[in-house]
Design a protein around this motif. Structure first.
Motif, PDB file in Angstrom:
ATOM      1  N   GLU A   1     -27.433 -81.651  -1.896  1.00 27.34           N
ATOM      2  CA  GLU A   1     -28.291 -80.487  -2.501  1.00 27.34           C
ATOM      3  C   GLU A   1     -28.091 -79.069  -1.656  1.00 27.34           C
ATOM      4  O   GLU A   1     -27.640 -78.369  -3.097  1.00 27.34           O
ATOM      5  CB  GLU A   1     -29.447 -80.750  -2.625  1.00 27.34           C
ATOM      6  CG  GLU A   1     -29.928 -79.957  -2.957  1.00 27.34           C
ATOM      7  CD  GLU A   1     -30.558 -79.904  -4.463  1.00 27.34           C
ATOM      8  OE1 GLU A   1     -31.044 -78.456  -4.629  1.00 27.34           O
ATOM      9  OE2 GLU A   1     -30.052 -80.456  -5.619  1.00 27.34           O
ATOM     10  N   PHE A   2     -27.819 -79.072  -0.580  1.00 28.29           N
ATOM     11  CA  PHE A   2     -27.381 -77.858  -0.264  1.00 28.29           C
ATOM     12  C   PHE A   2     -25.833 -77.549   0.490  1.00 28.29           C
ATOM     13  O   PHE A   2     -25.768 -76.352   0.697  1.00 28.29           O
ATOM     14  CB  PHE A   2     -28.617 -77.743   0.954  1.00 28.29           C
ATOM     15  CG  PHE A   2     -30.075 -77.248   0.826  1.00 28.29           C
ATOM     16  CD1 PHE A   2     -30.843 -77.002   0.479  1.00 28.29           C
ATOM     17  CD2 PHE A   2     -30.666 -79.079   1.445  1.00 28.29           C
ATOM     18  CE1 PHE A   2     -31.890 -77.036  -0.018  1.00 28.29           C
ATOM     19  CE2 PHE A   2     -31.979 -78.731   0.958  1.00 28.29           C
ATOM     20  CZ  PHE A   2     -32.686 -77.951   0.283  1.00 28.29           C
ATOM     21  N   ASP A   3     -24.631 -77.706  -0.236  1.00 24.39           N
ATOM     22  CA  ASP A   3     -23.913 -78.003   0.041  1.00 24.39           C
ATOM     23  C   ASP A   3     -23.164 -77.672   1.891  1.00 24.39           C
ATOM     24  O   ASP A   3     -22.837 -76.674   1.860  1.00 24.39           O
ATOM     25  CB  ASP A   3     -23.068 -76.524  -0.761  1.00 24.39           C
ATOM     26  CG  ASP A   3     -23.308 -76.673  -1.665  1.00 24.39           C
ATOM     27  OD1 ASP A   3     -23.140 -78.177  -2.491  1.00 24.39           O
ATOM     28  OD2 ASP A   3     -23.455 -75.721  -2.674  1.00 24.39           O
ATOM     29  N   ILE A   4     -24.327 -78.930   2.619  1.00 22.04           N
ATOM     30  CA  ILE A   4     -23.707 -78.629   3.699  1.00 22.04           C
ATOM     31  C   ILE A   4     -22.340 -79.726   3.959  1.00 22.04           C
ATOM     32  O   ILE A   4     -22.308 -80.988   3.272  1.00 22.04           O
ATOM     33  CB  ILE A   4     -25.051 -79.275   4.217  1.00 22.04           C
ATOM     34  CG1 ILE A   4     -26.344 -78.558   4.286  1.00 22.04           C
ATOM     35  CG2 ILE A   4     -24.770 -80.005   5.595  1.00 22.04           C
ATOM     36  CD1 ILE A   4     -27.154 -79.631   5.023  1.00 22.04           C
ATOM     37  N   PRO A   5     -20.693 -79.536   4.649  1.00 23.03           N
ATOM     38  CA  PRO A   5     -20.598 -79.956   4.049  1.00 23.03           C
ATOM     39  C   PRO A   5     -20.866 -81.851   4.539  1.00 23.03           C
ATOM     40  O   PRO A   5     -21.357 -81.917   6.012  1.00 23.03           O
ATOM     41  CB  PRO A   5     -19.152 -79.540   5.411  1.00 23.03           C
ATOM     42  CG  PRO A   5     -19.649 -78.442   5.486  1.00 23.03           C
ATOM     43  CD  PRO A   5     -21.204 -78.325   4.934  1.00 23.03           C
TER      44      PRO A   5
ATOM     45  N   PHE B   1     -29.799 -71.542   1.826  1.00 19.93           N
ATOM     46  CA  PHE B   1     -30.799 -72.068   0.869  1.00 19.93           C
ATOM     47  C   PHE B   1     -32.206 -71.811   0.542  1.00 19.93           C
ATOM     48  O   PHE B   1     -33.270 -71.536   0.795  1.00 19.93           O
ATOM     49  CB  PHE B   1     -31.764 -72.663   2.486  1.00 19.93           C
ATOM     50  CG  PHE B   1     -30.371 -73.785   3.338  1.00 19.93           C
ATOM     51  CD1 PHE B   1     -30.924 -74.947   3.687  1.00 19.93           C
ATOM     52  CD2 PHE B   1     -29.871 -72.551   4.480  1.00 19.93           C
ATOM     53  CE1 PHE B   1     -29.922 -74.891   3.909  1.00 19.93           C
ATOM     54  CE2 PHE B   1     -29.316 -74.114   5.438  1.00 19.93           C
ATOM     55  CZ  PHE B   1     -29.359 -75.549   5.045  1.00 19.93           C
ATOM     56  N   ARG B   2     -31.978 -70.731  -0.692  1.00 21.47           N
ATOM     57  CA  ARG B   2     -31.903 -69.901  -1.385  1.00 21.47           C
ATOM     58  C   ARG B   2     -33.218 -71.099  -2.050  1.00 21.47           C
ATOM     59  O   ARG B   2     -33.121 -72.173  -2.457  1.00 21.47           O
ATOM     60  CB  ARG B   2     -31.973 -69.109  -2.132  1.00 21.47           C
ATOM     61  CG  ARG B   2     -31.355 -67.882  -1.283  1.00 21.47           C
ATOM     62  CD  ARG B   2     -30.678 -67.272  -2.975  1.00 21.47           C
ATOM     63  NE  ARG B   2     -29.391 -67.038  -2.922  1.00 21.47           N
ATOM     64  CZ  ARG B   2     -28.029 -66.650  -3.650  1.00 21.47           C
ATOM     65  NH1 ARG B   2     -29.418 -65.599  -4.683  1.00 21.47           N
ATOM     66  NH2 ARG B   2     -26.759 -65.999  -3.615  1.00 21.47           N
ATOM     67  N   ARG B   3     -34.471 -70.881  -1.994  1.00 20.37           N
ATOM     68  CA  ARG B   3     -35.562 -71.420  -3.352  1.00 20.37           C
ATOM     69  C   ARG B   3     -35.852 -72.976  -2.720  1.00 20.37           C
ATOM     70  O   ARG B   3     -35.407 -73.825  -2.762  1.00 20.37           O
ATOM     71  CB  ARG B   3     -35.829 -71.405  -4.866  1.00 20.37           C
ATOM     72  CG  ARG B   3     -35.197 -69.872  -4.659  1.00 20.37           C
ATOM     73  CD  ARG B   3     -34.569 -70.044  -6.934  1.00 20.37           C
ATOM     74  NE  ARG B   3     -35.879 -70.708  -7.318  1.00 20.37           N
ATOM     75  CZ  ARG B   3     -35.879 -70.684  -8.554  1.00 20.37           C
ATOM     76  NH1 ARG B   3     -35.226 -70.686  -9.360  1.00 20.37           N
ATOM     77  NH2 ARG B   3     -37.542 -71.142  -9.210  1.00 20.37           N
ATOM     78  N   SER B   4     -35.421 -72.639  -1.378  1.00 16.59           N
ATOM     79  CA  SER B   4     -35.223 -73.925  -0.517  1.00 16.59           C
ATOM     80  C   SER B   4     -37.057 -75.020  -0.955  1.00 16.59           C
ATOM     81  O   SER B   4     -36.958 -76.463  -1.147  1.00 16.59           O
ATOM     82  CB  SER B   4     -35.655 -74.407   1.271  1.00 16.59           C
ATOM     83  OG  SER B   4     -36.610 -73.405   1.373  1.00 16.59           O
TER      84      SER B   4
END
Length: 555
Positions: free
Chosen positions: A89-93, A129-132
């Motif tokens: 969801e947060f594009d964390i590798p 982490f926009r609009r987390s």
């Protein structure tokens, strides 16, 4: 399930992750099977992740801290799936370094703290982490459905369903859209929860105290201020302005947790089904000028030890009253003795002052002892110099020669030289001087103990006087506040009475005017319930009303 994603600097995060003990985590477990490319020790792992983020000077946060709190215990496979969904969801590798800590507390299911660096390990670019907040809610509802936990109430049901549809999860969106809707404004905000965690404050207890004070005041803001003060709260002026007036902030004197009074009262009263619906403008006008928040918090920090001591003594008083009511006289006497010992116990500042005063007394006697020792040492040195017979003989010859040179005879010179040599320092004289010094030192120790006792008595006498004066000033302040509250109540009652009198006079004036108008219509022939038809009917009514004037009208 609850998810909370917070980009932040490391600060005290390491201490929070490893904290255990009373009122905190019962057990902290470092999940070695889930940690990746970082040391297992929490503080060192956070430093490694922060160092990776600080390579990019445009990144203002060190790490992203994700809290995962499920409703039931998760298996390793389920926890791994949750982490994969969050990373997607947060594009964390997928190969990003991370540290995972498991906390176990009471009967609740274990929850997890996952920490990632704020930058991509390959490109060095910052993660977004926009609009987390709403994304956390969406992930929580999705995982609740997939893991079979049952949907939790949410204030964003429609938005969550829309976000799931955007991600191609139509089935999950339909099930999320049918989930329970939570009423907004009941739960504390994220900032309040973070502040409570930092100050180790119990939010539920604070909410109960605020709600009880609001119920006791009956909606009267002036009385509400007194109830808040009695419940252990203080008021101050915040930095935000509303209508040119600073907002009213509420400070818990025990934990120093600070919130907006209006928002806090509206939240807790709404949760209890009795929405207060206070407005910041009305609250600010009712309470008037208040001290600044920074000054109020500083004053509370200074008064903290005394407040805690008063709280302990207050608990002793309640315990003693309960024991006496139950007839437990022996236990009540022991509790009274314990209270007396606690009341006489000095604070850290008072102990420091007392030790300083006692240290001055001891320093004076130590200085006197050092001077005496220096005199004894000098005497022993001189005795060592003149202990040699050759030196004494030489001194005798010199003294005799000096006496003869001054005009004295041989016998007189020899007598003078003998007396002078006999008075030279000797070991025997030095030993006598040391014995006298030891005896004087023993006497000084007795005197010093007496002076220390006298100094302690003076200190406690001054402390008792200061405490009595402080109690008197506190009573005077309480009486002054009581008089001011009584004066405000009288003024409010007088204003209400004047307002009611004006309303009564205005109502009487309106009723009198209406009666006069009605009488005028009657006199003109316009009785209520009748209406003439044209000018002719009005003329007949006027003539009919004019005929019976006289004796009938007087009756």
């Amino acid at each position: 399930m609850m998810l909370l994603t917070t980009p932040r600097r490391i600060g005290e995060l390491g201490r929070h992750l490893m904290k255990t003990g009373r009122g905190s985590n019962e057990q902290v477990i470092i999940r070695d099977d889930l940690c990746r490319d970082v040391p297992h020790e929490a503080v060192l792992a956070l430093r490694v992740l922060a160092a990776q983020s600080r390579r990019n000077h445009r990144v203002q946060r060190d790490v992203v801290h994700i809290v995962i709190s499920p409703k039931r215990a998760l298996s390793p496979a389920e926890l791994g799936y949750v982490l994969r969904v969050i990373q997607e969801e947060f594009d964390i590798p997928t190969d990003a370094a991370r540290h995972v800590t498991e906390h176990r507390k009471g009967r609740r299911a274990p929850h997890f703290h996952v920490v990632y660096a704020m930058t991509d390990p390959v490109t060095g670019k910052a993660l977004r982490f926009r609009r987390s907040r709403e994304r956390d809610d969406m992930l929580a509802r999705r995982l609740e459905i997939e893991l079979g936990e049952g949907l939790s109430p949410s204030v964003r049901v429609d938005r969550i369903a829309e976000m799931l549809r955007e991600r191609g999860l139509e089935d999950l969106a339909e099930r999320a859209a049918a989930g329970p809707v939570a009423e907004p404004g009941i739960r504390p905000g994220k900032d309040e929860m973070q502040q409570a965690a930092r100050l180790e404050a119990d939010v539920e207890t604070i909410d109960d105290r605020v709600l009880l004070a609001w119920r006791r005041c009956g909606g009267d803001l002036q009385r509400f201020r007194a109830e808040l003060d009695a419940s252990g709260f203080s008021l101050c002026a915040g930095h935000t302005l509303v209508d040119g007036r600073p907002i009213v902030r509420l400070i818990d004197r025990e934990s120093l947790m600070t919130t907006s009074l209006t928002r806090h009262v509206n939240r807790v009263s709404k949760g209890a089904g009795q929405a207060a619906k206070l407005h910041e403008i009305d609250v600010g006008r009712a309470f008037g000028a208040l001290p600044a928040e920074k000054q109020a918090r500083a004053a509370l920090r200074l008064d903290g030890p005394q407040r805690s001591a008063d709280a302990v003594l207050g608990e002793f008083d309640r315990l003693i009253r309960e024991m006496e009511a139950d007839g437990e006289r022996d236990q009540a006497d022991r509790a009274k003795a314990a209270k007396e010992r606690t009341a006489n116990r000095l604070t850290a500042e008072e102990r420091t002052r007392l030790r300083q005063r006692q240290a001055l007394v001891r320093e004076r006697y130590r200085r006197r002892d050092r001077i005496r020792r220096a005199r004894v040492n000098r005497f022993f040195i001189a005795a060592g110099v003149f202990a040699n017979p050759k030196v004494r003989k030489l001194a005798f010859y010199l003294l005799a020669a000096g006496a003869m040179a001054s005009g004295a005879g041989l016998l007189g010179a020899l007598a003078v030289a003998g007396v002078a040599v006999a008075s030279l320092p000797s070991y025997q004289g030095a030993r006598c001087l040391r014995a006298a010094h030891d005896e004087a030192a023993a006497q000084d120790r007795i005197k010093m103990a007496a002076e220390l006792q006298a100094e302690s008595r003076d200190f406690f006498r001054q402390r008792a006087i200061a405490m009595k004066l402080a109690d008197q000033r506190a009573c005077q302040r309480a009486m002054q506040e009581k008089r001011e509250r009584a004066a405000r109540l009288r003024a409010m009652k007088e204003q209400a009475r004047v307002r009611a009198g004006r309303q009564d006079r205005e109502g009487l004036r309106i009723r009198t005017r209406a009666a006069e108008e009605q009488l005028a219509r009657v006199m003109r022939g316009h009785r209520p319930g009748r209406s003439g038809q044209g000018d002719g009917g009005q003329q007949r009514n006027r003539s009919a009303a004019a005929r019976p004037r006289g004796r009938g009208m007087e009756r």
